[in-house]
Scaffold this active site. Structure first.
Site, PDB file in Angstrom:
ATOM      1  N   TYR A 198      16.902  27.146 -22.696  1.00 45.62           N
ATOM      2  CA  TYR A 198      15.465  27.331 -22.539  1.00 45.62           C
ATOM      3  C   TYR A 198      14.687  26.805 -23.755  1.00 45.62           C
ATOM      4  O   TYR A 198      13.799  25.943 -23.585  1.00 45.62           O
ATOM      5  CB  TYR A 198      15.139  28.805 -22.278  1.00 45.62           C
ATOM      6  CG  TYR A 198      13.658  29.113 -22.330  1.00 45.62           C
ATOM      7  CD1 TYR A 198      12.798  28.667 -21.335  1.00 45.62           C
ATOM      8  CD2 TYR A 198      13.112  29.836 -23.388  1.00 45.62           C
ATOM      9  CE1 TYR A 198      11.440  28.922 -21.388  1.00 45.62           C
ATOM     10  CE2 TYR A 198      11.747  30.105 -23.443  1.00 45.62           C
ATOM     11  CZ  TYR A 198      10.921  29.647 -22.453  1.00 45.62           C
ATOM     12  OH  TYR A 198       9.572  29.902 -22.507  1.00 45.62           O
ATOM     13  N   LYS A 233      12.194  23.464 -23.856  1.00 47.76           N
ATOM     14  CA  LYS A 233      10.782  23.632 -24.210  1.00 47.76           C
ATOM     15  C   LYS A 233      10.421  22.790 -25.425  1.00 47.76           C
ATOM     16  O   LYS A 233       9.292  22.268 -25.513  1.00 47.76           O
ATOM     17  CB  LYS A 233      10.485  25.105 -24.483  1.00 47.76           C
ATOM     18  CG  LYS A 233      10.586  26.010 -23.259  1.00 47.76           C
ATOM     19  CD  LYS A 233       9.510  25.711 -22.226  1.00 47.76           C
ATOM     20  CE  LYS A 233       8.155  26.243 -22.634  1.00 47.76           C
ATOM     21  NZ  LYS A 233       7.130  26.029 -21.571  1.00 47.76           N
TER      22      LYS A 233
END
Length: 325
Positions: free
Chosen positions: A132, A136
Site C-alpha cells: 500500500y 501510494k
C-alpha cells in the site's frame, strides 16, 4: 465544477458535504450511488474511459480513491493506486482540468523506524514493508512531477470520526472477538486526523493552488495537530462503544516475527485476503508516528479543530483500512 473521485468513501463524502455547504457544484465518480445532491458518474478509476468522461467540464479534481490494506499481493495495489492514478492524471490533462488534489498517505515515508515530528523533507524509504505505501508513493510522485496542471498531495494520518466504516470499526470488531492485542509497551504516540479537518484541508489546498503559489507541486502532512497515546486512544474508543480496555499484549519483536512468517505463508501459499499480522502492521501499532504540519498551516492556512472521542461506530467494518493511511 468540482469532481470528487471516491466520493462515496469516508474522506470523499466528507469533502462532498463541505463543498455542498459552500454552495459548489459537485460531481462524484464512484462505484455505487451516493445519497447527496450531486452529479453521479459510476465506475472504477481503472477504467480510462470512465475517468475521462467523469473529468470533462471539471475545474478541480479531488482524487481520494485508493485500495488500502496489508495484503501481500502487489498487482491489485498497482492496478488501482498506480495505474488508476495515471488514468486520473491523463484525464485531467486531456480535459483541461486546472487543479488536481491527490490524497496520499504519511506511510509513504515509513521505513519501519520511529517517526517523531517528521516533516515533508523525509524521503521515501529504500525498502518497503507493505504494498500500500509503496503504491501510494509511486502515485504521489507521478502527480507532483506532472506539468500542465496545478497539483498537490495531501497526507492525512489515520482519519477518524462519524461515518468511519473502516479503521475504528475494524478495531472494535477485533475487540468484540477477543482478538485485539496491544503491540509493544503501549507508550507510542501517534497522530490522527478528524474527518472534518481532513476534508477541509482538501478544499483549502485547492483554493490556494495557484501558478506561483507555494502549494503547487508540494506534499503536505495532515493531522489534528496533537499527538495522542495510541493505546490510550484505542481504549477511549472501546469505552465509548461499551467495550473493555485492551488487556492482552505482545512485544513488538514477537509481533514483527509473527508478521514476517505470516507474510511468507500468504505469498508461498498464494492465500487471498490479509494476514492478521504483518511487519508493517506490527511497526505501526508499536512505534511512534506523528508529524510536523507547519507547512500546511503556513502554505494554505490549515487550522485543525480539536475533537475528542465520543462516536459510537457501526457494529461491523467494511472494506480495507490500514494504520498509517
Amino acid at each position: 465544477m468540482y469532481l470528487v473521485i471516491g466520493g462515496n468513501g469516508f474522506l470523499g463524502s466528507g469533502i462532498v458535504s463541505q463543498l455542498l455547504a459552500r454552495g459548489e457544484r459537485v460531481r462524484v465518480l464512484c462505484r455505487s450511488k451516493i445519497d447527496m445532491p450531486v452529479e453521479w458518474s459510476q465506475g472504477d478509476i481503472r477504467n480510462r474511459d470512465v475517468v475521462f468522461a467523469a473529468t470533462r467540464g471539471c475545474d478541480v479534481v479531488f482524487h481520494t480513491a485508493a485500495l488500502a490494506g496489508i495484503s501481500v499481493h502487489w498487482a491489485p495495489f498497482y492496478e488501482t493506486n498506480v495505474l488508476g492514478t495515471r488514468n486520473v492524471i491523463d484525464a485531467c490533462l486531456a480535459n483541461g482540468v486546472r487543479k488536481l488534489v491527490y490524497t496520499s498517505s504519511p506511510s509513504v515515508t515509513f521505513d519501519g523506524k520511529p517517526q517523531e515530528n517528521v516533516d515533508e523533507s523525509a524521503p521515501f524509504p529504500t525498502r518497503w514493508l507493505a504494498h500500500y505505501p509503496h503504491s501510494k508513493a509511486i502515485a504521489e510522485k507521478m502527480v507532483l512531477e506532472t506539468t500542465g496542471l496545478l497539483r498537490c498531495a495531501l497526507r492525512p494520518h489515520l482519519i477518524w470520526g462519524p461515518g468511519d466504516r473502516h479503521l475504528i470499526p475494524r478495531l472494535l470488531d477485533r475487540a468484540r472477538q477477543g482478538k485485539l492485542m496491544r503491540v509493544g509497551d503501549g507508550t507510542n504516540l501517534i497522530d490522527m486526523t478528524h474527518i472534518e479537518n481532513a476534508a477541509a484541508a482538501h478544499w483549502q489546498a485547492a483554493d490556494a493552488l495557484t501558478e506561483n503559489g507555494p502549494v503547487n507541486g508540494r506534499a503536505y502532512f495532515l493531522s489534528d495537530g496533537n499527538p495522542v497515546n495510541c493505546w490510550a486512544r484505542i481504549d477511549d474508543f472501546l469505552k465509548e462503544n461499551g467495550l473493555s480496555p485492551v488487556r492482552k499484549s505482545i512485544s513488538f519483536r514477537t509481533a514483527w516475527r509473527i508478521g514476517a512468517v505470516m507474510e511468507g505463508l500468504y505469498k508461498v501459499c498464494r492465500l487471498s485476503g490479509e494476514p492478521r499480522m504483518t511487519r508493517f502492521l506490527a511497526a505501526q501499532l508499536a512505534l511512534p508516528h506523528y508529524f510536523d504540519i507547519s507547512r500546511a498551516r503556513t502554505d494554505f492556512g490549515y487550522a485543525p479543530l480539536s475533537y475528542e472521542p465520543g462516536t459510537v461506530f457501526p457494529t461491523s467494518a467494511t472494506g480495507n483500512a490500514v494504520p498509517g493511511s
